[in-house]
Design a protein around this motif. Structure first.
Motif, PDB file in Angstrom:
ATOM      1  N   LYS A   1     -12.373 -98.505  63.736  1.00  0.00           N
ATOM      2  CA  LYS A   1     -11.213 -98.819  64.598  1.00  0.00           C
ATOM      3  C   LYS A   1     -11.626 -98.794  66.075  1.00  0.00           C
ATOM      4  CE  LYS A   1      -7.083 -96.359  65.652  1.00  0.00           C
ATOM      5  NZ  LYS A   1      -7.348 -95.146  66.204  1.00  0.00           N
ATOM      6  N   LYS A   2     -12.362 -97.760  66.459  1.00  0.00           N
ATOM      7  CA  LYS A   2     -12.808 -97.618  67.856  1.00  0.00           C
ATOM      8  C   LYS A   2     -13.697 -98.789  68.269  1.00  0.00           C
ATOM      9  CE  LYS A   2     -11.058 -93.959  69.461  1.00  0.00           C
ATOM     10  NZ  LYS A   2     -10.509 -93.741  70.780  1.00  0.00           N
ATOM     11  N   LEU A   3     -14.544 -99.224  67.341  1.00  0.00           N
ATOM     12  CA  LEU A   3     -15.441-100.347  67.641  1.00  0.00           C
ATOM     13  C   LEU A   3     -14.610-101.587  67.950  1.00  0.00           C
ATOM     14  CD1 LEU A   3     -18.178 -99.777  64.917  1.00  0.00           C
ATOM     15  CD2 LEU A   3     -18.595 -99.853  67.378  1.00  0.00           C
ATOM     16  N   LYS A   4     -13.623-101.842  67.087  1.00  0.00           N
ATOM     17  CA  LYS A   4     -12.780-103.027  67.276  1.00  0.00           C
ATOM     18  C   LYS A   4     -12.035-102.946  68.603  1.00  0.00           C
ATOM     19  CE  LYS A   4     -12.694-104.272  62.550  1.00  0.00           C
ATOM     20  NZ  LYS A   4     -12.288-103.771  61.265  1.00  0.00           N
ATOM     21  N   GLU A   5     -11.496-101.765  68.896  1.00  0.00           N
ATOM     22  CA  GLU A   5     -10.760-101.586  70.167  1.00  0.00           C
ATOM     23  C   GLU A   5     -11.645-101.880  71.377  1.00  0.00           C
ATOM     24  OE1 GLU A   5      -7.857 -98.003  68.552  1.00  0.00           O
ATOM     25  OE2 GLU A   5      -9.284 -97.569  70.164  1.00  0.00           O
ATOM     26  N   ASN A   6     -12.947-101.660  71.204  1.00  0.00           N
ATOM     27  CA  ASN A   6     -13.874-101.866  72.316  1.00  0.00           C
ATOM     28  C   ASN A   6     -14.609-103.205  72.243  1.00  0.00           C
ATOM     29  OD1 ASN A   6     -14.095 -99.309  74.172  1.00  0.00           O
ATOM     30  ND2 ASN A   6     -13.767 -98.582  72.081  1.00  0.00           N
ATOM     31  N   GLY A   7     -14.088-104.099  71.407  1.00  0.00           N
ATOM     32  CA  GLY A   7     -14.605-105.468  71.373  1.00  0.00           C
ATOM     33  C   GLY A   7     -15.831-105.683  70.494  1.00  0.00           C
ATOM     34  N   PHE A   8     -16.177-104.719  69.660  1.00  0.00           N
ATOM     35  CA  PHE A   8     -17.312-104.911  68.752  1.00  0.00           C
ATOM     36  C   PHE A   8     -16.816-105.406  67.395  1.00  0.00           C
ATOM     37  CE2 PHE A   8     -18.676-101.693  71.805  1.00  0.00           C
ATOM     38  CZ  PHE A   8     -19.894-102.214  72.221  1.00  0.00           C
ATOM     39  N   GLU A   9     -17.746-106.045  66.673  1.00  0.00           N
ATOM     40  CA  GLU A   9     -17.361-106.579  65.362  1.00  0.00           C
ATOM     41  C   GLU A   9     -18.237-105.938  64.289  1.00  0.00           C
ATOM     42  OE1 GLU A   9     -17.570-110.772  62.985  1.00  0.00           O
ATOM     43  OE2 GLU A   9     -17.949-110.831  65.155  1.00  0.00           O
ATOM     44  N   THR A  10     -17.604-105.495  63.208  1.00  0.00           N
ATOM     45  CA  THR A  10     -18.405-104.949  62.109  1.00  0.00           C
ATOM     46  C   THR A  10     -18.727-106.083  61.114  1.00  0.00           C
ATOM     47  OG1 THR A  10     -16.424-104.300  60.896  1.00  0.00           O
ATOM     48  CG2 THR A  10     -17.445-102.615  62.271  1.00  0.00           C
ATOM     49  N   VAL A  11     -19.857-105.944  60.416  1.00  0.00           N
ATOM     50  CA  VAL A  11     -20.291-107.007  59.494  1.00  0.00           C
ATOM     51  C   VAL A  11     -19.315-107.115  58.322  1.00  0.00           C
ATOM     52  CG1 VAL A  11     -22.156-107.750  57.946  1.00  0.00           C
ATOM     53  CG2 VAL A  11     -22.711-106.710  60.162  1.00  0.00           C
ATOM     54  N   ILE A  12     -18.927-105.968  57.781  1.00  0.00           N
ATOM     55  CA  ILE A  12     -17.898-105.934  56.731  1.00  0.00           C
ATOM     56  C   ILE A  12     -16.956-104.774  57.048  1.00  0.00           C
ATOM     57  CG2 ILE A  12     -19.291-106.881  54.818  1.00  0.00           C
ATOM     58  CD1 ILE A  12     -19.745-103.938  53.927  1.00  0.00           C
ATOM     59  N   ASN A  13     -15.787-104.798  56.444  1.00  0.00           N
ATOM     60  CA  ASN A  13     -14.957-103.596  56.513  1.00  0.00           C
ATOM     61  C   ASN A  13     -15.653-102.561  55.655  1.00  0.00           C
ATOM     62  OD1 ASN A  13     -12.899-104.479  58.177  1.00  0.00           O
ATOM     63  ND2 ASN A  13     -11.848-105.488  56.460  1.00  0.00           N
ATOM     64  N   PRO A  14     -15.945-101.379  56.207  1.00  0.00           N
ATOM     65  CA  PRO A  14     -16.766-100.421  55.464  1.00  0.00           C
ATOM     66  C   PRO A  14     -16.237-100.137  54.055  1.00  0.00           C
ATOM     67  CG  PRO A  14     -16.278 -99.604  57.661  1.00  0.00           C
ATOM     68  CD  PRO A  14     -15.507-100.869  57.500  1.00  0.00           C
ATOM     69  N   ILE A  15     -17.182-100.065  53.114  1.00  0.00           N
ATOM     70  CA  ILE A  15     -16.849 -99.771  51.720  1.00  0.00           C
ATOM     71  C   ILE A  15     -17.171 -98.305  51.439  1.00  0.00           C
ATOM     72  CG2 ILE A  15     -17.484-100.326  49.328  1.00  0.00           C
ATOM     73  CD1 ILE A  15     -17.986-103.223  50.510  1.00  0.00           C
ATOM     74  N   LEU A  16     -18.344 -97.889  51.911  1.00  0.00           N
ATOM     75  CA  LEU A  16     -18.708 -96.472  51.861  1.00  0.00           C
ATOM     76  C   LEU A  16     -18.815 -95.994  53.317  1.00  0.00           C
ATOM     77  CD1 LEU A  16     -21.390 -96.563  49.021  1.00  0.00           C
ATOM     78  CD2 LEU A  16     -18.922 -96.268  48.835  1.00  0.00           C
ATOM     79  N   ASN A  17     -19.422 -94.842  53.535  1.00  0.00           N
ATOM     80  CA  ASN A  17     -19.498 -94.286  54.894  1.00  0.00           C
ATOM     81  C   ASN A  17     -20.690 -94.850  55.681  1.00  0.00           C
ATOM     82  OD1 ASN A  17     -20.659 -92.820  52.741  1.00  0.00           O
ATOM     83  ND2 ASN A  17     -21.040 -91.042  54.013  1.00  0.00           N
ATOM     84  N   ILE A  18     -20.771 -96.170  55.696  1.00  0.00           N
ATOM     85  CA  ILE A  18     -21.812 -96.881  56.452  1.00  0.00           C
ATOM     86  C   ILE A  18     -21.126 -97.999  57.238  1.00  0.00           C
ATOM     87  CG2 ILE A  18     -23.909 -98.304  56.260  1.00  0.00           C
ATOM     88  CD1 ILE A  18     -24.531 -96.886  53.629  1.00  0.00           C
TER      89      ILE A  18
END
Ligand code: PLP
Length: 393
Positions: free
Chosen positions: A319-336
């Protein structure tokens, strides 16, 4: 080496100096490791079992029983009934043992003229851990690398087509990939393996102590979370020194039953037990004792709580990454969490210069962060702050 010995106090002071150069998990700067703090009870256990050697189990009968009990507990977690296995040095040794088993089954077929393959041949996803590369190199395997789909899991159709076109001795699936934490569809792989009578190994080195403990709220509809012996899987790697809070070295290899042992045993004539299946000879006895103790101490409820905390923190980071304009490769499935970044290598280095240690992905241009139990929300806040600073410059 000098002639005269040195005072214990002086040696310990010297060692302490070097130990201080190491990073500590609790400082919250290690974001790229799959190991973490151990449960305090394991420190007592290591001390208690320090001089035991499971390479010679006839001398350490109690320790051997504890290894069997640990395997049995892990086996029950994996829905196995008469599971055979060992607590070994880690995921690498566990995967090597599975490969040795596949190779020796192939050898038997070769002896009986039942295969045309000149080398044992397996289908393995490109996302597999590099321990399989060591195995290929040591055991002369032929690998057919299966591509991954848009969701970063193994392309099942490719596997199906391959086993129809070629003679295949083994299939590998990953339950919790090292880079992204994705889970291959083991149910479908197992259907293919059963239909064609092919050995199926699941590498759940990381995911094995996470996936069975995921609360429903962290699960997604389109993902198949099942990967255990109830599907007919032949062997599973599951590491207590990753998400199992045990000291290194502590890996797990489980086989569906005792019959697999005949493909692993070599003669060990001068030992108290005259057969040995593990790759290491002399090996620590505390791995089994720690695994057994931690699983008993925590129970499913205790491990679920730890996994939920890691998942909560993972979603917080996301969530914090998105708020700061970063993009994750996938929505996390495990704690990675994998963070897209064209300059991921440079960012990784710049973060390191600021004392933050993340790792990088290979299958996609991204930074890789593992939210282990030692990572707290304040560490995540600091990470985000440092990442924003690095990307601003
Ligand atoms: N398998 C997977 C999926 C892993 O993530 C790892 C390590 O990260 C391994 C195997 C190898 O484990 P180890 O480093 O304990 O040998």
């Amino acid at each position: 080496m000098e002639e005269k010995g040195v005072d214990e106090k002086d040696i310990l002071e010297e060692l302490e100096k070097y130990r201080k150069m190491d990073l500590k998990y609790e400082d919250g700067k290690i974001f790229g490791s799959m190991c973490s703090n151990v449960l305090p009870i394991t420190k007592k256990i290591v001390d208690m079992f320090l001089e035991t050697n499971l390479g010679d189990p006839g001398l350490f009968k109690g320790t051997k029983i504890l290894e069997e009990k640990a395997v049995s507990l892990l086996g029950s977690l994996m829905n196995g009934k008469n599971v055979y296995g060992h607590i070994v040095s880690g995921g690498t040794e566990a995967n090597l043992m599975a490969l040795r088993c596949i190779k020796n089954i192939w050898k038997e077929k070769k002896r009986k003229n039942l295969t045309k393959n000149e080398n044992p041949k397996i289908v393995i996803p490109i996302t597999a851990h590099f321990s399989f590369e060591k195995g290929r190199d040591m055991m002369d395997f032929d690998y057919i690398y299966a591509p991954i789909k848009d969701d970063y899991t193994i392309d099942i159709k490719f596997v199906k087509d391959t086993v129809e076109d070629e003679e295949i001795d083994g299939i590998v699936g990953i339950a919790g990939t090292t880079e992204l934490g994705t889970i291959d569809n083991i149910e479908k792989l197992s259907n293919i393996s059963k239909e064609h009578n092919i050995y199926l190994h699941v590498d759940a080195a990381f995911g094995g102590l996470v996936i069975p403990f995921l609360e429903e709220k962290y699960k997604r509809k389109n993902i198949s979370y099942k990967f255990d012996f109830s599907l007919g899987v032949d062997s599973i790697t599951i590491d207590p020194h990753k998400m199992g809070h045990c000291p290194i070295p502590c890996g797990g290899i489980l086989f569906k039953n005792e019959t697999y042992r005949s493909y692993l045993d070599v003669n060990a004539p001068y030992l108290t037990e005259t057969k040995q299946a593990t790759i290491l000879g002399t090996r620590v006895g505390f791995g089994g004792a720690c695994t057994y103790a931690v699983l008993k101490l925590l129970g499913r409820e205790g491990q679920r709580k730890i996994v939920s905390k890691c998942m909560d923190n993972t979603l917080y980071l996301s969530k914090k990454l998105k708020e700061n304009g970063f993009e994750t490769v996938i929505n996390p499935i495990l704690n990675i969490v994998a963070i897209r970044d064209e300059n991921y290598k440079e960012t990784c280095k710049n973060l390191k210069d600021r004392g933050i240690y993340v790792s990088i992905c290979n299958c996609v241009e991204a930074l890789r962060v593992v939210i282990m139990p030692h990572i707290k929300k304040e560490h995540i806040d600091n990470f985000i702050e440092q990442l924003c600073e690095v990307k601003k410059n």
